[in-house]
Design an enzyme around this catalytic site. Sequence first.
Site, short mmCIF file in Angstrom:
data_model
loop_
_atom_site.label_atom_id
_atom_site.label_comp_id
_atom_site.label_asym_id
_atom_site.label_seq_id
_atom_site.Cartn_x
_atom_site.Cartn_y
_atom_site.Cartn_z
N CYS A 112 0.82 -1.23 0.00
CA CYS A 112 0.00 0.00 0.00
C CYS A 112 0.85 1.27 0.00
O CYS A 112 0.31 2.36 -0.20
CB CYS A 112 -0.94 -0.01 1.19
SG CYS A 112 -1.97 -1.48 1.26
N HIS A 251 -3.04 7.00 2.62
CA HIS A 251 -3.54 5.73 2.07
C HIS A 251 -4.91 5.44 2.70
O HIS A 251 -5.09 5.57 3.91
CB HIS A 251 -2.55 4.62 2.39
CG HIS A 251 -3.11 3.25 2.19
ND1 HIS A 251 -3.72 2.87 1.01
CD2 HIS A 251 -3.19 2.19 3.02
CE1 HIS A 251 -4.15 1.63 1.14
NE2 HIS A 251 -3.84 1.19 2.34
N ASN A 281 -10.33 -0.18 0.16
CA ASN A 281 -8.87 -0.05 0.21
C ASN A 281 -8.30 -0.61 -1.10
O ASN A 281 -8.34 -1.81 -1.33
CB ASN A 281 -8.35 -0.83 1.42
CG ASN A 281 -6.84 -0.82 1.55
OD1 ASN A 281 -6.12 -0.46 0.63
ND2 ASN A 281 -6.36 -1.26 2.71
N1 ACO Z 1 -18.50 -8.47 9.42
C1 ACO Z 1 -18.98 -8.83 10.61
N2 ACO Z 1 -18.19 -9.20 11.63
C2 ACO Z 1 -16.88 -9.21 11.44
C3 ACO Z 1 -16.30 -8.83 10.21
C4 ACO Z 1 -17.18 -8.46 9.17
N3 ACO Z 1 -16.74 -8.08 7.96
N4 ACO Z 1 -14.96 -8.93 10.30
C5 ACO Z 1 -14.69 -9.33 11.55
N5 ACO Z 1 -15.84 -9.51 12.24
C6 ACO Z 1 -16.00 -9.97 13.59
C7 ACO Z 1 -14.88 -10.89 14.01
O1 ACO Z 1 -15.16 -12.21 13.60
C8 ACO Z 1 -14.89 -10.73 15.49
O2 ACO Z 1 -15.93 -11.51 16.02
P1 ACO Z 1 -15.64 -12.45 17.29
O3 ACO Z 1 -15.25 -11.51 18.38
O4 ACO Z 1 -16.94 -13.15 17.47
O5 ACO Z 1 -14.50 -13.33 16.87
C9 ACO Z 1 -15.29 -9.28 15.70
O6 ACO Z 1 -15.90 -8.86 14.47
C10 ACO Z 1 -14.10 -8.41 15.99
O7 ACO Z 1 -13.06 -8.71 15.06
P2 ACO Z 1 -11.71 -7.96 15.05
O8 ACO Z 1 -10.85 -8.42 13.92
O9 ACO Z 1 -11.14 -7.97 16.44
O10 ACO Z 1 -12.27 -6.50 14.71
P3 ACO Z 1 -11.62 -5.12 14.98
O11 ACO Z 1 -12.50 -4.34 15.86
O12 ACO Z 1 -10.16 -5.22 15.29
O13 ACO Z 1 -11.76 -4.48 13.53
C11 ACO Z 1 -10.45 -4.05 11.59
C12 ACO Z 1 -11.14 -5.09 12.41
C13 ACO Z 1 -11.51 -3.07 11.09
C14 ACO Z 1 -9.78 -4.72 10.39
C15 ACO Z 1 -9.42 -3.33 12.47
O14 ACO Z 1 -8.57 -4.24 13.09
C16 ACO Z 1 -8.60 -2.35 11.71
O15 ACO Z 1 -9.07 -1.30 11.33
N6 ACO Z 1 -7.33 -2.69 11.45
C17 ACO Z 1 -6.50 -1.93 10.58
C18 ACO Z 1 -6.15 -2.84 9.46
C19 ACO Z 1 -6.53 -2.36 8.11
O16 ACO Z 1 -7.23 -1.39 7.87
N7 ACO Z 1 -6.02 -3.07 7.15
C20 ACO Z 1 -6.21 -2.75 5.80
C21 ACO Z 1 -5.19 -3.42 4.99
S1 ACO Z 1 -3.62 -2.97 5.48
C22 ACO Z 1 -3.27 -1.55 4.83
O17 ACO Z 1 -3.87 -1.08 3.92
C23 ACO Z 1 -2.11 -0.85 5.41
#
Ligand code: ACO
Length: 326
Positions: A112, A251, A281
């Site tokens: 990215c 990004h 993204n």
């Molecule tokens: N729909 C519904 N539920 C979901 C989804 C979805 N799409 N995805 C995850 N969940 C659930 C999980 O299964 C989990 O449930 P559980 O507790 O029963 O197991 C719950 O939601 C929480 O999951 P987490 O992964 O802990 O969710 P979090 O609050 O951390 O959010 C997220 C996830 C949005 C990806 C967050 O970690 C984040 O913003 N990270 C930054 C990473 C990012 O943006 N990466 C992009 C690519 S990298 C880049 O471009 C640099």
Amino acid sequence: TTYPRITQTAKYLPDKCVTNQDLPSWLETSDEWILSRTGIGQRFIAETENTHELCTKVAQKLLKKANLSPLDLDFIIVATMTGDFGMPSTACLVQGEIKATQAMCFDINSACSGFVYGLSLGEKLIQSGSYQKGLVIGGEVMSKLLDWQDRRTSVLFGDGAAGVLLEAVAGKSQFLAEKLGSDGSRGQALQARPFLINNPWVKQEERLSPYLTMDGRQVFQFTLNTVTENISTILKDNHLLPTDLDACLLHQANLRIVEGISHKTEIPLAKLPVNMERYGNTSAASIPILLDDCVEQGILKLGSEQKVLLTGFGGGLTWGSILLSL
Ligand code: ACO
């Protein structure tokens, strides 16, 4: 004296638009979950055009806008982690399509951060005096890298391409400063498509996902710590206050990352344009898509000398900022 300058911007998105409601039902996700956690509402998905075809459309648009012949190009750089082949490079495929026979062409893979890294390289090529005109394009078909059974990753990404025309132009330098970095020791936070050793002498036992995998929490922390520090350092080194910037194009991974970076760097949210609601993204394409959107909407104007910071971050881990006087 001439200096490297961004003289045109362009983008191209595939036709198919997939809203959060249109996602496959087996993902057991919801518009509410995706929108509230990520700020993503829809994404464009490639059905018939692979990465080099998206990038070719961008190259053609850039040449048309500038009224240039493909023969005027000295280089084509494509930033991608989803090229059509291991070889030839996507940049060479684009060259073949547009018949830019005088150009030297190569891909770079900085995930990215790819567009920022590519722009830095393109600037150096022109700065060297050996090259006068070139394209820097970020293009991805992320949808082919995703596990469409995994709701934690598949809902986040989109396909698309965008780029800029760089030219040696008389006048003042547009590129004021840059600060790029990498940390391979944290590479496992984001991985995609391993090429394992495979030959008659190897007994294959290792099992790695063929798809993109991500430690979401670690990536989030990385953006709040390393990326924030990168932005604050480049501002400080150039004696700029966060409010001195006209815009910071981050990004477009996630709205909460943008809000977190705004909070920690004290760059007002109003100076951090976002468009992930529309595109998801798009990895290496996200910053040039945002740049082109801002130019189209009149928020930014090439030649205006607006102070603009481009900041990429992603797999590698990699990150980097380029400060422009647009
Ligand atoms: N729909 C519904 N539920 C979901 C989804 C979805 N799409 N995805 C995850 N969940 C659930 C999980 O299964 C989990 O449930 P559980 O507790 O029963 O197991 C719950 O939601 C929480 O999951 P987490 O992964 O802990 O969710 P979090 O609050 O951390 O959010 C997220 C996830 C949005 C990806 C967050 O970690 C984040 O913003 N990270 C930054 C990473 C990012 O943006 N990466 C992009 C690519 S990298 C880049 O471009 C640099």
